[in-house]
Write an enzyme that holds these catalytic residues in place. Sequence first.
Site, mmCIF file in Angstrom:
data_model
loop_
_atom_site.group_PDB
_atom_site.id
_atom_site.type_symbol
_atom_site.label_atom_id
_atom_site.label_comp_id
_atom_site.label_asym_id
_atom_site.label_seq_id
_atom_site.Cartn_x
_atom_site.Cartn_y
_atom_site.Cartn_z
ATOM 1 N N ASP A 146 0.803 -1.225 0.000
ATOM 2 C CA ASP A 146 0.000 0.000 0.000
ATOM 3 C C ASP A 146 0.842 1.284 0.000
ATOM 4 O O ASP A 146 2.003 1.282 0.395
ATOM 5 C CB ASP A 146 -0.892 0.035 1.249
ATOM 6 C CG ASP A 146 -2.130 -0.838 1.079
ATOM 7 O OD1 ASP A 146 -2.140 -1.703 0.185
ATOM 8 O OD2 ASP A 146 -3.090 -0.651 1.860
ATOM 9 N N HIS A 184 3.790 -2.713 3.032
ATOM 10 C CA HIS A 184 4.042 -1.368 2.494
ATOM 11 C C HIS A 184 5.417 -1.320 1.832
ATOM 12 O O HIS A 184 6.400 -1.693 2.474
ATOM 13 C CB HIS A 184 3.973 -0.326 3.619
ATOM 14 C CG HIS A 184 2.628 -0.290 4.295
ATOM 15 N ND1 HIS A 184 2.310 -1.122 5.329
ATOM 16 C CD2 HIS A 184 1.535 0.475 4.044
ATOM 17 C CE1 HIS A 184 1.055 -0.868 5.703
ATOM 18 N NE2 HIS A 184 0.557 0.078 4.947
#
Length: 255
Positions: free
Chosen positions: A61, A205
């Site tokens: 993300d 991430h």
Amino acid sequence: MSRQITSLLAIAAVAVTLTPATASATPRQPAPAKSAAVAQAKAKAVDCADEQVKCLALTFDDGPGKYAGTLLDTLKKYNAKATFFLEGQYVKSRPAFVKRMAKEGHELGNHSYTHKNFTTIEPDAVKSEIQKTQDAVKKAAGVEPKLLRPPYGMLDLQTSEVAAEFGMPMILWTAGSRDWATKNSAEIKKQTLAVAKRDGIILMHDWVKQTVDVMPSLVQLLQSRGYTLVKVSDIIKSQNLQPGDAFPLPEGWQN
Ligand SMILES: [Zn+2]
């Protein structure tokens, strides 16, 4: 909208035997025949409904982050696919990574333009956050995301309605690597291995350096445990999600 999801979620994970490593001592076959066979196998789509295949989707993300290139090198080396829920503002500043993600067979998802909590802003602002990111990805990679992950995983009826207008389901995660919290490679690896499961969707991430650092070893370990690292769309294929549906279902939410 689909109401079958609750029962589908209840399907228990099926134990799968690990594929034994191919003997490396096997003499090489003549190049042309082997290359053709390999190319054909690669082109064949992954079928997560096949009980011989234990699918897992790693999702990254807020990117593309500045370490995305290293991550892409790792994914390529181990023939693993991933899904990137991109933030439009970084798509604009790092378009080359986005182009490469698409070219190398990864999935591109929409994660807003500036990471606003969609449940606290007006519908027009949500629309604008999504549209600007669609446009930026299209410009960078020539494709448009088909999946939405609302920032913070925060969603409400309004978010669902806007997602439906864009024709996109909302994708959350079955578990997190907690990489943003620990920022420790050993912890990220331990946590991810602990929560990995058949048809799981893991939140990670690519702006966390320790995540990118640990990926070569993590990917090898997951593959040695029998996982095929796939795109989110491979995992949700059997779910019959409609635009605006959420998956996995958040507590108290019904599609
Ligand atoms: Zn985010």
